[in-house]
Design a protein around this motif. Sequence first.
Motif, PDB file in Angstrom:
ATOM      1  N   UNK A  77      85.051  50.126 123.215  1.00  0.00           N
ATOM      2  CA  UNK A  77      84.804  50.487 124.440  1.00  0.00           C
ATOM      3  C   UNK A  77      83.918  51.748 124.573  1.00  0.00           C
ATOM      4  N   UNK A  78      83.743  52.796 123.827  1.00  0.00           N
ATOM      5  CA  UNK A  78      83.192  53.240 123.066  1.00  0.00           C
ATOM      6  C   UNK A  78      81.549  52.952 123.415  1.00  0.00           C
ATOM      7  N   UNK A  79      81.520  51.869 122.391  1.00  0.00           N
ATOM      8  CA  UNK A  79      80.008  51.152 122.703  1.00  0.00           C
ATOM      9  C   UNK A  79      79.905  50.838 123.591  1.00  0.00           C
ATOM     10  N   UNK A  80      80.427  50.327 124.102  1.00  0.00           N
ATOM     11  CA  UNK A  80      80.064  49.606 125.781  1.00  0.00           C
ATOM     12  C   UNK A  80      79.535  50.528 127.017  1.00  0.00           C
ATOM     13  N   UNK A  81      80.526  52.668 126.589  1.00  0.00           N
ATOM     14  CA  UNK A  81      80.350  52.901 127.421  1.00  0.00           C
ATOM     15  C   UNK A  81      79.037  54.122 126.869  1.00  0.00           C
ATOM     16  N   UNK A  89      69.212  44.650 127.208  1.00  0.00           N
ATOM     17  CA  UNK A  89      68.570  44.063 128.696  1.00  0.00           C
ATOM     18  C   UNK A  89      67.228  45.631 128.916  1.00  0.00           C
ATOM     19  N   UNK A  90      67.359  46.298 128.793  1.00  0.00           N
ATOM     20  CA  UNK A  90      65.971  47.350 129.476  1.00  0.00           C
ATOM     21  C   UNK A  90      64.708  47.227 128.887  1.00  0.00           C
ATOM     22  N   UNK A  91      64.969  47.204 126.987  1.00  0.00           N
ATOM     23  CA  UNK A  91      63.845  46.428 126.634  1.00  0.00           C
ATOM     24  C   UNK A  91      63.068  45.328 127.332  1.00  0.00           C
ATOM     25  N   UNK A  92      64.220  43.971 127.582  1.00  0.00           N
ATOM     26  CA  UNK A  92      63.264  43.197 128.251  1.00  0.00           C
ATOM     27  C   UNK A  92      62.923  43.412 129.038  1.00  0.00           C
ATOM     28  N   UNK A  93      63.688  44.153 130.329  1.00  0.00           N
ATOM     29  CA  UNK A  93      63.740  44.184 132.374  1.00  0.00           C
ATOM     30  C   UNK A  93      62.924  45.320 132.362  1.00  0.00           C
ATOM     31  N   UNK A  94      63.229  45.970 131.723  1.00  0.00           N
ATOM     32  CA  UNK A  94      62.882  47.333 132.484  1.00  0.00           C
ATOM     33  C   UNK A  94      64.372  48.138 132.951  1.00  0.00           C
ATOM     34  N   UNK A  95      65.235  47.216 133.515  1.00  0.00           N
ATOM     35  CA  UNK A  95      67.068  47.625 133.899  1.00  0.00           C
ATOM     36  C   UNK A  95      67.932  47.554 132.815  1.00  0.00           C
ATOM     37  N   UNK A  96      68.458  48.844 133.184  1.00  0.00           N
ATOM     38  CA  UNK A  96      69.076  48.923 132.398  1.00  0.00           C
ATOM     39  C   UNK A  96      70.571  48.651 133.249  1.00  0.00           C
ATOM     40  N   UNK A  97      71.245  47.458 133.210  1.00  0.00           N
ATOM     41  CA  UNK A  97      72.477  46.740 133.815  1.00  0.00           C
ATOM     42  C   UNK A  97      73.769  47.714 133.906  1.00  0.00           C
ATOM     43  N   UNK A  98      73.671  48.112 134.329  1.00  0.00           N
ATOM     44  CA  UNK A  98      75.261  48.846 133.676  1.00  0.00           C
ATOM     45  C   UNK A  98      76.670  48.288 134.223  1.00  0.00           C
ATOM     46  N   UNK A  99      76.395  47.747 135.121  1.00  0.00           N
ATOM     47  CA  UNK A  99      77.660  46.536 135.507  1.00  0.00           C
ATOM     48  C   UNK A  99      78.034  45.441 134.666  1.00  0.00           C
ATOM     49  N   UNK A 105      83.494  46.487 129.692  1.00  0.00           N
ATOM     50  CA  UNK A 105      84.712  47.744 129.187  1.00  0.00           C
ATOM     51  C   UNK A 105      85.269  47.525 130.087  1.00  0.00           C
ATOM     52  N   UNK A 106      85.961  47.087 131.715  1.00  0.00           N
ATOM     53  CA  UNK A 106      86.965  47.531 131.983  1.00  0.00           C
ATOM     54  C   UNK A 106      88.219  46.044 131.609  1.00  0.00           C
ATOM     55  N   UNK A 107      87.023  45.147 131.500  1.00  0.00           N
ATOM     56  CA  UNK A 107      88.417  43.633 130.905  1.00  0.00           C
ATOM     57  C   UNK A 107      88.834  43.763 130.003  1.00  0.00           C
ATOM     58  N   UNK A 108      88.268  44.518 128.804  1.00  0.00           N
ATOM     59  CA  UNK A 108      88.256  44.371 127.286  1.00  0.00           C
ATOM     60  C   UNK A 108      90.303  46.075 127.391  1.00  0.00           C
ATOM     61  N   UNK A 109      89.318  46.854 128.432  1.00  0.00           N
ATOM     62  CA  UNK A 109      90.439  47.716 128.307  1.00  0.00           C
ATOM     63  C   UNK A 109      92.372  47.271 128.298  1.00  0.00           C
ATOM     64  N   UNK A 110      91.900  46.200 130.245  1.00  0.00           N
ATOM     65  CA  UNK A 110      93.098  45.228 130.425  1.00  0.00           C
ATOM     66  C   UNK A 110      93.583  44.658 129.320  1.00  0.00           C
ATOM     67  N   UNK A 130      85.171  55.559 132.619  1.00  0.00           N
ATOM     68  CA  UNK A 130      83.669  54.311 133.667  1.00  0.00           C
ATOM     69  C   UNK A 130      83.377  54.904 134.394  1.00  0.00           C
ATOM     70  N   UNK A 131      83.704  55.922 134.922  1.00  0.00           N
ATOM     71  CA  UNK A 131      83.862  55.341 136.876  1.00  0.00           C
ATOM     72  C   UNK A 131      83.260  56.330 137.468  1.00  0.00           C
ATOM     73  N   UNK A 132      82.640  57.663 136.136  1.00  0.00           N
ATOM     74  CA  UNK A 132      81.314  58.793 136.592  1.00  0.00           C
ATOM     75  C   UNK A 132      79.895  57.993 136.527  1.00  0.00           C
ATOM     76  N   UNK A 133      80.082  57.525 136.064  1.00  0.00           N
ATOM     77  CA  UNK A 133      78.810  56.488 135.308  1.00  0.00           C
ATOM     78  C   UNK A 133      78.205  55.516 136.451  1.00  0.00           C
TER      79      UNK A 133
END
Length: 216
Positions: A77-81, A89-99, A105-110, A130-133
Motif C-alpha cells: 500500500x505504501x509503494x502504491x501511494x 507510465x509517466x516515462x512512457x506517456x508523460x502522464x502519471x495516472x494516479x487513478x 490501492x483501495x482494492x488491496x486494502x479491502x 489516499x483521498x487527498x491525492x
Amino acid sequence: MALWRWRRRGVKAARRYPVPLTVHQLWMVALSAPVSRDRGASRTTLYPYARIDDDSARRWLADQWEITSREQLVGRLDELSRTGYRARAYRLTGVAPLAWDAALYVDIARRGFGCGLIGEDDAWTALKNIVPAVVGTYGSWHEYAAHYLLGRQVWRDGLRGTEDPRPPASQEVADEHLRSLLDPANRSSPWNMAPWDAISHPDRTRCPLPYARMNP
C-alpha cells in the motif's frame, strides 16, 4: 467442519456488516469500482465480496501480489501511494495516472480487510490516506476513469511477452465496465450513489434501502 465453512462463505456480507456506508465511505470504496468487475464483487461495502469468502481474498492477495502478511500488505500500500505503476507510465506517456494506482490501492486494502490481515479501522484509515491525492488530481469520475484506463493500458502493454496462465481481461471489457459505472441511468453504480463532489461536502448517512438492493 467443511459444511460449516461452506455455509459461512455463503453468508451475505450485508448480514455481517449491516450498517450502510456513509456517503464518504461509499465514495472511498468506489475508488476501486473499476477493478471490481467480478460477478461476486461488492462495490458498496468495505468487504470486497457480496458474500463472505475470506479464503478468496487471502488467495487473491497471495497469488496476485505475493501478500501473505500484514507487513507485506502495508508495504505494498505504501509503494502504491508513493509511486506505483504511474512512475513507469509517466516515462512512457508523460502522464502519471494516479487513478490506476488508487484503484489497486483501495482494492488491496479491502481484500486485506476481507481476509483479516488488517482490521476495519485500519482499512478505513488506509482509504482515507489516499483521498487527498485523488481529490487534488481529479475533478470528476470521468477524469478518474480516463486515467484508470490509461494506467491499465500501460500495465497490459508491460505484460506482453510474459507467460501468464490467467491473462487479464481485454481492454474492451474494461472500457465497457467503465461506461457502465459512468452511465447516469445505472442506479447500481456507486459513482452515481456517491457523486464526485460528495467527498468535498460534509458526510451524511445513507438510506439502507439502496444498500439492501445492491446485496441480494
